[in-house]
Enzyme design. Structure first.
Site: not given
Ligand code: CMP
Length: 143
Positions: A11, A51, A59, A87, A93, A104, A114, A117, A128
């Site tokens: 990100k 998203y 948010f 993950r 998260t 993270r 964070n 993704h 995706e």
């Protein structure tokens, strides 16, 4: 366990802080194999589309603002159980709840910013990957 592909995004917060190499290194050292890596800047429609499942969340606007404020790095990683493996490597998260040794924990600033993704299911991973690498040849094989 079956070989899977998952879609990761580094990100804007991580790109701004020069953590791209560190994060890709963590992915490689975890045993996952990178199949494709590309830096891009998301347009608002691209971020909103990606998203869309969160569009009713309070948010959502903040998330789209954040994801479009600078470049991101999108990548495809492959391996046995890649979706769950990546993950686990990302961590919770909310970085405050992420385990030691996770991306993270190392680089996430807040629940909104964070660091990374990752696809949350094999089904979503397929969608995706196609969203960012349509018709792309991954690791030398047709997707
Ligand atoms: P990600 O895995 O990219 O998927 C959805 C994103 O929404 C999530 O990571 C977080 O960055 C963001 N998100 C989830 N919950 C919140 C929240 N309470 N406030 C702001 N952003 C959030």
């Amino acid at each position: 366990m079956a070989k899977e592909r998952t879609l990761g995004i580094i990100k804007p917060d991580s790109v701004e802080q020069n953590h791209v190499g560190d994060i890709l290194g963590m992915v490689e050292r975890s045993g996952l194999e990178l199949q494709a890596v590309r830096m891009t800047r998301l347009s608002r429609p691209q971020a909103e589309g990606f998203y869309a499942v969160h569009s009713e969340r309070p948010f959502f606007g903040e998330l789209v603002d954040f994801m479009t404020r600078g470049p991101v790095v999108v990548f495809v990683a492959e391996g046995e159980g890649a979706v769950a493996a990546y993950r686990k490597l990302m961590g919770a998260t909310n970085p405050a709840e992420a385990d030691e040794g996770t991306i993270r924990k190392a680089f996430g600033g807040s629940i909104g910013e964070n660091a990374v993704h990752g696809s949350d299911s094999v089904e979503n991973a397929v969608k995706e990957v196609a969203y960012f690498f349509p018709g792309f040849e991954l690791g030398g094989t047709a997707s």
